[in-house]
Write a protein that holds these residues in place. Structure first.
Motif, PDB file in Angstrom:
ATOM      1  N   VAL A  96       0.848  -1.187   0.000  1.00 36.33           N
ATOM      2  CA  VAL A  96       0.000   0.000   0.000  1.00 36.33           C
ATOM      3  C   VAL A  96       0.886   1.240   0.000  1.00 36.33           C
ATOM      4  O   VAL A  96       1.739   1.425   0.884  1.00 36.33           O
ATOM      5  CB  VAL A  96      -0.929   0.004   1.231  1.00 36.33           C
ATOM      6  CG1 VAL A  96      -1.769   1.278   1.254  1.00 36.33           C
ATOM      7  CG2 VAL A  96      -1.834  -1.226   1.212  1.00 36.33           C
ATOM      8  N   ILE A  97       0.672   2.107  -1.011  1.00 35.89           N
ATOM      9  CA  ILE A  97       1.468   3.331  -1.123  1.00 35.89           C
ATOM     10  C   ILE A  97       0.586   4.585  -1.009  1.00 35.89           C
ATOM     11  O   ILE A  97       1.090   5.707  -1.026  1.00 35.89           O
ATOM     12  CB  ILE A  97       2.251   3.358  -2.453  1.00 35.89           C
ATOM     13  CG1 ILE A  97       1.296   3.205  -3.638  1.00 35.89           C
ATOM     14  CG2 ILE A  97       3.318   2.254  -2.469  1.00 35.89           C
ATOM     15  CD1 ILE A  97       1.980   3.307  -4.992  1.00 35.89           C
ATOM     16  N   GLY A  98      -0.721   4.384  -0.887  1.00 29.37           N
ATOM     17  CA  GLY A  98      -1.630   5.510  -0.708  1.00 29.37           C
ATOM     18  C   GLY A  98      -2.930   5.040  -0.078  1.00 29.37           C
ATOM     19  O   GLY A  98      -3.371   3.907  -0.323  1.00 29.37           O
ATOM     20  N   PHE A  99      -3.515   5.887   0.758  1.00 27.56           N
ATOM     21  CA  PHE A  99      -4.762   5.509   1.428  1.00 27.56           C
ATOM     22  C   PHE A  99      -5.553   6.774   1.746  1.00 27.56           C
ATOM     23  O   PHE A  99      -5.028   7.715   2.341  1.00 27.56           O
ATOM     24  CB  PHE A  99      -4.474   4.747   2.728  1.00 27.56           C
ATOM     25  CG  PHE A  99      -5.690   4.137   3.365  1.00 27.56           C
ATOM     26  CD1 PHE A  99      -6.016   2.806   3.144  1.00 27.56           C
ATOM     27  CD2 PHE A  99      -6.518   4.900   4.179  1.00 27.56           C
ATOM     28  CE1 PHE A  99      -7.148   2.240   3.733  1.00 27.56           C
ATOM     29  CE2 PHE A  99      -7.649   4.347   4.764  1.00 27.56           C
ATOM     30  CZ  PHE A  99      -7.961   3.012   4.535  1.00 27.56           C
ATOM     31  N   GLU A 100      -6.834   6.776   1.335  1.00 25.79           N
ATOM     32  CA  GLU A 100      -7.736   7.867   1.664  1.00 25.79           C
ATOM     33  C   GLU A 100      -9.036   7.289   2.204  1.00 25.79           C
ATOM     34  O   GLU A 100      -9.588   6.359   1.622  1.00 25.79           O
ATOM     35  CB  GLU A 100      -8.044   8.715   0.430  1.00 25.79           C
ATOM     36  CG  GLU A 100      -6.884   9.502  -0.130  1.00 25.79           C
ATOM     37  CD  GLU A 100      -7.301  10.308  -1.355  1.00 25.79           C
ATOM     38  OE1 GLU A 100      -7.595  11.502  -1.204  1.00 25.79           O
ATOM     39  OE2 GLU A 100      -7.353   9.732  -2.450  1.00 25.79           O
ATOM     40  N   GLU A 101      -9.518   7.855   3.297  1.00 29.59           N
ATOM     41  CA  GLU A 101     -10.762   7.381   3.906  1.00 29.59           C
ATOM     42  C   GLU A 101     -11.947   8.148   3.319  1.00 29.59           C
ATOM     43  O   GLU A 101     -12.030   9.375   3.423  1.00 29.59           O
ATOM     44  CB  GLU A 101     -10.705   7.572   5.426  1.00 29.59           C
ATOM     45  CG  GLU A 101     -11.938   7.074   6.163  1.00 29.59           C
ATOM     46  CD  GLU A 101     -12.068   5.571   6.189  1.00 29.59           C
ATOM     47  OE1 GLU A 101     -13.120   5.080   6.656  1.00 29.59           O
ATOM     48  OE2 GLU A 101     -11.131   4.870   5.758  1.00 29.59           O
ATOM     49  N   ILE A 130       1.109   5.415   8.753  1.00 26.16           N
ATOM     50  CA  ILE A 130       2.173   4.401   8.774  1.00 26.16           C
ATOM     51  C   ILE A 130       2.576   3.888   7.400  1.00 26.16           C
ATOM     52  O   ILE A 130       3.583   3.195   7.286  1.00 26.16           O
ATOM     53  CB  ILE A 130       1.772   3.199   9.657  1.00 26.16           C
ATOM     54  CG1 ILE A 130       0.561   2.480   9.069  1.00 26.16           C
ATOM     55  CG2 ILE A 130       1.503   3.638  11.095  1.00 26.16           C
ATOM     56  CD1 ILE A 130       0.170   1.207   9.809  1.00 26.16           C
ATOM     57  N   ILE A 131       1.826   4.209   6.354  1.00 30.06           N
ATOM     58  CA  ILE A 131       2.110   3.573   5.051  1.00 30.06           C
ATOM     59  C   ILE A 131       3.467   3.974   4.476  1.00 30.06           C
ATOM     60  O   ILE A 131       4.051   3.219   3.691  1.00 30.06           O
ATOM     61  CB  ILE A 131       0.996   3.854   4.023  1.00 30.06           C
ATOM     62  CG1 ILE A 131       0.793   5.353   3.846  1.00 30.06           C
ATOM     63  CG2 ILE A 131      -0.297   3.159   4.420  1.00 30.06           C
ATOM     64  CD1 ILE A 131      -0.223   5.677   2.760  1.00 30.06           C
ATOM     65  N   ASP A 132       3.993   5.123   4.853  1.00 28.09           N
ATOM     66  CA  ASP A 132       5.294   5.541   4.320  1.00 28.09           C
ATOM     67  C   ASP A 132       6.458   4.927   5.084  1.00 28.09           C
ATOM     68  O   ASP A 132       7.571   4.837   4.544  1.00 28.09           O
ATOM     69  CB  ASP A 132       5.419   7.073   4.368  1.00 28.09           C
ATOM     70  CG  ASP A 132       4.478   7.765   3.401  1.00 28.09           C
ATOM     71  OD1 ASP A 132       4.125   7.138   2.378  1.00 28.09           O
ATOM     72  OD2 ASP A 132       4.091   8.918   3.674  1.00 28.09           O
ATOM     73  N   SER A 133       6.229   4.503   6.302  1.00 30.22           N
ATOM     74  CA  SER A 133       7.339   4.041   7.139  1.00 30.22           C
ATOM     75  C   SER A 133       7.283   2.561   7.493  1.00 30.22           C
ATOM     76  O   SER A 133       8.289   1.996   7.933  1.00 30.22           O
ATOM     77  CB  SER A 133       7.385   4.857   8.436  1.00 30.22           C
ATOM     78  OG  SER A 133       6.156   4.736   9.154  1.00 30.22           O
ATOM     79  N   ARG A 134       6.136   1.916   7.314  1.00 22.84           N
ATOM     80  CA  ARG A 134       6.000   0.510   7.700  1.00 22.84           C
ATOM     81  C   ARG A 134       5.538  -0.322   6.517  1.00 22.84           C
ATOM     82  O   ARG A 134       5.053   0.204   5.507  1.00 22.84           O
ATOM     83  CB  ARG A 134       5.010   0.370   8.870  1.00 22.84           C
ATOM     84  CG  ARG A 134       5.297   1.241  10.063  1.00 22.84           C
ATOM     85  CD  ARG A 134       6.699   1.019  10.628  1.00 22.84           C
ATOM     86  NE  ARG A 134       6.873  -0.308  11.167  1.00 22.84           N
ATOM     87  CZ  ARG A 134       7.210  -0.579  12.413  1.00 22.84           C
ATOM     88  NH1 ARG A 134       7.380   0.406  13.280  1.00 22.84           N
ATOM     89  NH2 ARG A 134       7.394  -1.824  12.812  1.00 22.84           N
ATOM     90  N   ARG A 135       5.664  -1.623   6.672  1.00 20.09           N
ATOM     91  CA  ARG A 135       5.271  -2.534   5.591  1.00 20.09           C
ATOM     92  C   ARG A 135       3.764  -2.820   5.691  1.00 20.09           C
ATOM     93  O   ARG A 135       3.318  -3.584   6.553  1.00 20.09           O
ATOM     94  CB  ARG A 135       6.064  -3.839   5.674  1.00 20.09           C
ATOM     95  CG  ARG A 135       7.549  -3.657   5.366  1.00 20.09           C
ATOM     96  CD  ARG A 135       8.320  -4.957   5.482  1.00 20.09           C
ATOM     97  NE  ARG A 135       7.874  -5.972   4.526  1.00 20.09           N
ATOM     98  CZ  ARG A 135       8.252  -6.029   3.249  1.00 20.09           C
ATOM     99  NH1 ARG A 135       9.070  -5.098   2.752  1.00 20.09           N
ATOM    100  NH2 ARG A 135       7.811  -6.991   2.462  1.00 20.09           N
ATOM    101  N   VAL A 136       3.002  -2.190   4.820  1.00 17.30           N
ATOM    102  CA  VAL A 136       1.556  -2.328   4.782  1.00 17.30           C
ATOM    103  C   VAL A 136       1.171  -2.910   3.435  1.00 17.30           C
ATOM    104  O   VAL A 136       1.531  -2.365   2.387  1.00 17.30           O
ATOM    105  CB  VAL A 136       0.849  -0.965   4.991  1.00 17.30           C
ATOM    106  CG1 VAL A 136      -0.667  -1.146   4.984  1.00 17.30           C
ATOM    107  CG2 VAL A 136       1.310  -0.329   6.298  1.00 17.30           C
TER     108      VAL A 136
END
Length: 415
Positions: free
Chosen positions: A173-178, A232-238
């Motif tokens: 996951v490199i992007g997420f919008e709610e 967390i998506i930029d710093s962790r493995r999601v």
């Protein structure tokens, strides 16, 4: 799966399902005649080999608590470390109600930590689907992920109600919008989006750290989709896990029965010749509380010619008829008829859902209605033919024209 703890979020108000949620939590709303909505999530857990389950409740939880106690305790052995426990708000950390999905888990963090899980699977208790969570956990471990999100492909129009993800070629996951107003689509698929199902697998220590960090942020809504995941998506493995439907149909089946019309449609779909949701699959059974009731029965058969609506006969066509129901000289067409429901002589019920113990009086005409538990409809009543008259009696009429009669809406409940 012994080191996996399932947390089922079952505390939502379900306001869009009122009046069905007037006296019960949304996960406790009946579905398909004999089931409750939460039975699908709990059955997925059991069928996936997940036998440590916490159900977090909040609003109007008595019916849900009673259903789980009656129908689910016997499937688990406490001596072997198995359980399904209902956890009401305890205000051990905060004196407020749960502020968001992450806050609901955070306020019960001591209960989770006590179980010492390696992974925590967070689930919603108000969706209808079949999914093997063991495959989700296995994928999470293979990817060495900190968080894995179950993903479903939806149309761009539908995506505005979901958390929408963007992923790379490895499903990271490199992007997420709610709930974005203009959701980003899948590359090469301008009409489709990748949506979060609200199903998460966390490494337990990472989850606990993130919950504690988020709890200190006064500007946070304390929600997984709005706050935890984007941070967390930029710093962790999601990673995203594509939804794998255990229903084995031609199309993946997943329903959010959050409105009266979506709930009504999902129930009535079950009366089709080949419904998308297979309730008769022995390989992936849906379990529930099964009260000790006699078989369903139809009585009075009239073979003489005449108007189908006035001939006295007990008949159910293209319908689901649950145990203990009696069609006593009345006709049901494309209906879901709950346990102990009764349709009396010369009555006609079409495209409707009758909850447990509903009694339809003689010569009633019911069309496109949902009638709640224990309601008695007096002789000669018409429902669903004149919506202005239905509203005048205090009944709810949905945007799709479904008439909903709650337990005390102008007609007398059975004691």
């Amino acid at each position: 799966m012994k080191d996996v703890l399932a947390v089922v979020l079952a505390g939502g108000k379900g306001a869009r399902l009122e009046p069905l949620t007037r006296d019960r939590a949304k996960p406790a709303v009946p579905f398909g005649g004999i089931y409750r909505i939460i039975d699908f999530t709990l059955s997925n857990c059991l069928n996936s080999g997940m036998r440590r389950i916490l159900v977090l409740t909040q609003y109007k939880a008595m019916s849900l608590d009673r259903h789980i106690n009656l129908g689910w305790r016997d499937f688990f052995c406490r001596e072997l470390g198995e359980f399904v426990d209902v956890v009401p708000p305890q205000q051990r950390i905060d004196e407020q109600w749960y502020q968001g999905t992450a806050d609901a888990v955070y306020q019960n963090i001591y209960t989770l930590e006590k179980e010492r899980p390696s992974h925590v699977v967070i689930l919603a208790g108000d969706h209808i689907y079949k999914m093997d969570y063991a495959k989700l956990v296995q994928y999470h471990e293979q990817q060495k992920a900190d968080l894995t999100i179950a993903a479903l492909t939806v149309s761009k129009e539908e995506a505005t109600a979901f958390g929408v993800m963007q992923v790379d070629s490895e499903q990271r996951v490199i992007g997420f919008e709610e709930k974005p107003k203009d959701p980003k689509t899948v590359p090469g698929e301008p009409d489709d989006c990748l949506a979060s199902m609200g199903i998460y697998v966390f490494n337990a220590p990472f989850l606990f750290d993130e919950l504690c960090r988020d709890a200190t942020l006064p500007e946070s809504a304390h929600d997984f989709g709005k706050n935890i995941i984007p941070s967390i998506i930029d710093s962790r493995r999601v990673f995203a896990f594509p939804f794998r439907d255990e229903n084995k149909g031609t199309q993946a089946y997943w329903r959010d029965v959050g409105t009266i019309d979506s709930y009504y449609d999902a129930n009535l779909e079950l009366t089709n010749v080949e419904p998308q949701l297979n309730l008769y699959d022995d390989r992936w059974p849906i379990r529930t509380h099964q009260p000790n009731l006699p078989p369903a029965k139809t009585v009075f058969a009239a073979w003489e010619a005449g108007d189908d609506d006035t001939v006295r006969r007990g008949e159910a066509l293209d319908s689901i008829v649950c145990q203990g129901a009696i069609l006593s000289g009345g006709v049901a067409r494309k209906c879901v008829i709950g346990p102990r429901a009764r349709i009396n002589s010369y009555a006609l019920v079409e495209e409707s859902i009758l909850f447990a113990g509903v009694n339809i009086g003689r010569r009633c005409r019911i069309r496109k209605a949902i009638i709640d538990k224990g309601v008695h409809v007096p002789e000669g009543t018409e429902i669903g033919y004149d919506h202005d008259a239905d509203r005048a009696r205090g009944f709810t009429v949905s945007p799709g024209g479904v008439v909903v009669i709650a337990k005390a809406d102008g007609v007398l409940p059975i004691n």
